[in-house]
Scaffold this active site. Structure first.
Site, mmCIF file in Angstrom:
data_model
loop_
_atom_site.group_PDB
_atom_site.id
_atom_site.type_symbol
_atom_site.label_atom_id
_atom_site.label_comp_id
_atom_site.label_asym_id
_atom_site.label_seq_id
_atom_site.Cartn_x
_atom_site.Cartn_y
_atom_site.Cartn_z
ATOM 1 N N HIS A 68 8.833 24.983 -2.290
ATOM 2 C CA HIS A 68 7.538 24.877 -2.966
ATOM 3 C C HIS A 68 7.030 23.447 -2.877
ATOM 4 C CE1 HIS A 68 8.014 28.744 -5.079
ATOM 5 N NE2 HIS A 68 6.748 28.610 -5.398
ATOM 6 N N GLY A 112 12.182 27.531 -2.831
ATOM 7 C CA GLY A 112 11.370 28.694 -2.491
ATOM 8 C C GLY A 112 11.455 29.048 -1.009
ATOM 9 N N TYR A 142 12.669 30.476 -12.859
ATOM 10 C CA TYR A 142 12.501 31.332 -11.677
ATOM 11 C C TYR A 142 12.157 32.751 -12.115
ATOM 12 C CZ TYR A 142 12.704 31.325 -6.644
ATOM 13 O OH TYR A 142 12.355 31.333 -5.316
HETATM 14 O O1 YZS Z 1 6.669 10.060 -0.396
HETATM 15 P P1 YZS Z 1 5.819 10.880 0.545
HETATM 16 O O2 YZS Z 1 4.380 11.016 0.156
HETATM 17 O O3 YZS Z 1 6.043 10.516 1.993
HETATM 18 O O4 YZS Z 1 6.405 12.376 0.443
HETATM 19 C C1 YZS Z 1 7.768 12.642 0.667
HETATM 20 C C2 YZS Z 1 8.224 13.702 -0.314
HETATM 21 O O5 YZS Z 1 7.693 13.528 -1.606
HETATM 22 C C3 YZS Z 1 7.614 14.946 0.349
HETATM 23 N N1 YZS Z 1 8.322 16.153 -0.089
HETATM 24 C C4 YZS Z 1 7.762 17.086 -0.838
HETATM 25 N N2 YZS Z 1 6.540 17.170 -1.358
HETATM 26 C C5 YZS Z 1 6.276 18.259 -2.112
HETATM 27 N N3 YZS Z 1 7.168 19.241 -2.339
HETATM 28 C C6 YZS Z 1 8.403 19.186 -1.832
HETATM 29 N N4 YZS Z 1 9.251 20.193 -2.068
HETATM 30 C C7 YZS Z 1 8.749 18.065 -1.041
HETATM 31 N N5 YZS Z 1 9.881 17.666 -0.400
HETATM 32 C C8 YZS Z 1 9.591 16.501 0.183
HETATM 33 O O6 YZS Z 1 7.823 14.742 1.741
HETATM 34 C C9 YZS Z 1 7.856 13.345 2.014
HETATM 35 C C10 YZS Z 1 9.131 13.040 2.758
HETATM 36 O O7 YZS Z 1 10.227 13.317 1.866
HETATM 37 P P2 YZS Z 1 11.491 12.346 1.676
HETATM 38 O O8 YZS Z 1 12.197 12.788 0.434
HETATM 39 O O9 YZS Z 1 11.067 10.916 1.762
HETATM 40 O O10 YZS Z 1 12.340 12.733 2.988
HETATM 41 P P3 YZS Z 1 13.917 12.610 3.223
HETATM 42 O O11 YZS Z 1 14.461 11.347 2.630
HETATM 43 O O12 YZS Z 1 14.081 12.849 4.676
HETATM 44 O O13 YZS Z 1 14.579 13.828 2.436
HETATM 45 C C11 YZS Z 1 14.327 15.184 2.832
HETATM 46 C C12 YZS Z 1 14.658 16.119 1.656
HETATM 47 C C13 YZS Z 1 14.237 17.549 2.062
HETATM 48 C C14 YZS Z 1 16.186 16.103 1.447
HETATM 49 C C15 YZS Z 1 13.936 15.653 0.391
HETATM 50 O O14 YZS Z 1 12.549 15.502 0.689
HETATM 51 C C16 YZS Z 1 14.072 16.604 -0.750
HETATM 52 O O15 YZS Z 1 15.118 16.648 -1.427
HETATM 53 N N6 YZS Z 1 13.012 17.362 -1.010
HETATM 54 C C17 YZS Z 1 12.980 18.330 -2.104
HETATM 55 C C18 YZS Z 1 13.784 19.555 -1.743
HETATM 56 C C19 YZS Z 1 13.802 20.516 -2.916
HETATM 57 O O16 YZS Z 1 14.541 20.316 -3.880
HETATM 58 N N7 YZS Z 1 12.977 21.550 -2.833
HETATM 59 C C20 YZS Z 1 12.878 22.611 -3.823
HETATM 60 C C21 YZS Z 1 11.485 22.674 -4.344
HETATM 61 N N8 YZS Z 1 11.428 23.714 -5.401
HETATM 62 C C22 YZS Z 1 11.180 25.005 -5.142
HETATM 63 O O17 YZS Z 1 10.966 25.419 -4.029
HETATM 64 C C23 YZS Z 1 11.103 25.990 -6.304
HETATM 65 C C24 YZS Z 1 10.043 25.592 -7.254
HETATM 66 S S1 YZS Z 1 12.702 26.141 -7.074
HETATM 67 O O18 YZS Z 1 13.255 24.800 -7.266
HETATM 68 O O19 YZS Z 1 12.497 26.843 -8.371
HETATM 69 O O20 YZS Z 1 13.519 26.946 -6.160
#
Ligand code: YZS
Length: 263
Positions: A68, A112, A142
């Site tokens: 998401h 998501g 969720y």
């Molecule tokens: O700082 P900028 O503007 O460059 O943006 C960054 C991040 O903020 C953005 N970004 C996201 N933006 C919105 N939503 C996200 N889910 C998201 N994930 C990342 O992308 C830019 C690059 O991210 P970095 O963190 O700097 O990249 P990196 O150091 O390579 O790390 C990659 C990961 C994928 C490990 C990291 O971005 C991360 O942990 N992202 C969040 C993954 C996550 O927890 N997703 C779950 C989201 N939640 C859901 O889908 C549901 C609501 S739930 O949780 O209920 O299942």
């Protein structure tokens, strides 16, 4: 093709359609804009009567999708995962799409995006891919249809481990549970997926569409009474109204571990 796409690449060759997520600067996070394009791409494929859809990220991706778009989640006491949530919309579309959708996964899959991948009919993945189901890390209430989707794909213990730990799980565990059909070295992934897609495309589309619908109906046949549904909605409301939900979102943007108090 008439529709133009900014966050996807969409190609139809013969009977096979390919949707490639294409917003690498946000790790293909599932924003409303991206999901709207996915729905439009599926509409187009329906119209063009494709017999298989492949959903993928660009070759060599480190992240398949970050899940998401957290920036779009409300923090004002409103339910963040309603029936109209964009991820729910496209999942319903995939479930009802009358031809198989194959998720071809490279890299890490988050939140998501795990549910999105698991709502596809078949999953093939690179052998270094991982899957993290994150609501408990983000403080997210969720929704019950989403949890049902996880449960339908795999066994209860694995489902609980993924949901409760919120840690990335290596693809082999999902292969062992039959959730992922094949995990192969990335170099072999595309040819394997193509082969599978061609086998499906050469079979009877009417029979496949019927089987897909029969399987969907059978796997979704856990009816909940209105009272049970309302009780679960009340539990969800407690979560999205909580301080912990605010903390989960805040910690995400501050790039730190959340401190949950259970209130
Ligand atoms: O700082 P900028 O503007 O460059 O943006 C960054 C991040 O903020 C953005 N970004 C996201 N933006 C919105 N939503 C996200 N889910 C998201 N994930 C990342 O992308 C830019 C690059 O991210 P970095 O963190 O700097 O990249 P990196 O150091 O390579 O790390 C990659 C990961 C994928 C490990 C990291 O971005 C991360 O942990 N992202 C969040 C993954 C996550 O927890 N997703 C779950 C989201 N939640 C859901 O889908 C549901 C609501 S739930 O949780 O209920 O299942």
């Amino acid at each position: 093709m008439e529709t133009t796409f900014e966050q996807l690449e969409v190609a139809i060759t013969g009977k096979i359609g390919v949707i490639t997520l294409n917003n690498p600067s946000k790790h293909h996070a599932l924003s409303t804009a991206l999901i709207d394009e996915m729905c439009a791409a599926l509409e187009e494929m329906l119209y063009r009567q494709v017999r298989v859809v492949i959903l993928r990220a660009p070759a060599g991706s480190k992240v398949f999708s970050a899940g998401h778009d957290v920036r779009e989640l409300p923090t004002n006491g409103r339910d963040p995962l309603t029936y109209d949530d964009p991820v729910r919309r496209v999942i319903r579309m995939i479930e009802l799409f009358p031809a198989p959708v194959i998720a071809m996964v490279e890299g890490t899959v988050w939140g998501g995006a795990c549910e999105l991948v698991m709502s596809c009919d078949l999953i093939v993945a690179g052998d270094d891919s991982t899957f993290a189901v994150t609501p408990a890390k983000l403080g997210m209430p969720y929704n019950i249809s989403g949890v049902q989707n996880f449960l339908n794909t795999g066994g209860m213990p694995l489902c609980k481990e993924m949901l409760f730990t919120a840690q990335p799980m290596g693809v082999q565990r999902l292969v062992d549970q039959g959730i992922v059909s094949h995990a192969v070295p990335r170099a072999e992934l595309e040819s394997l997926t193509r082969r599978m897609a061609e086998q499906i495309a050469n079979n009877s589309p009417l029979v496949i569409s019927l089987l897909k619908e029969e399987l969907r109906l059978l796997s979704a046949s856990h009816n909940l009474g209105p009272e049970t549904f309302e009780r679960v909605q009340a539990m969800r409301r407690l979560v999205y109204d909580s301080k912990d939900y605010q903390e989960g979102i805040k910690a995400f943007f501050e790039k730190r571990a959340p401190q949950f108090q259970g209130e």
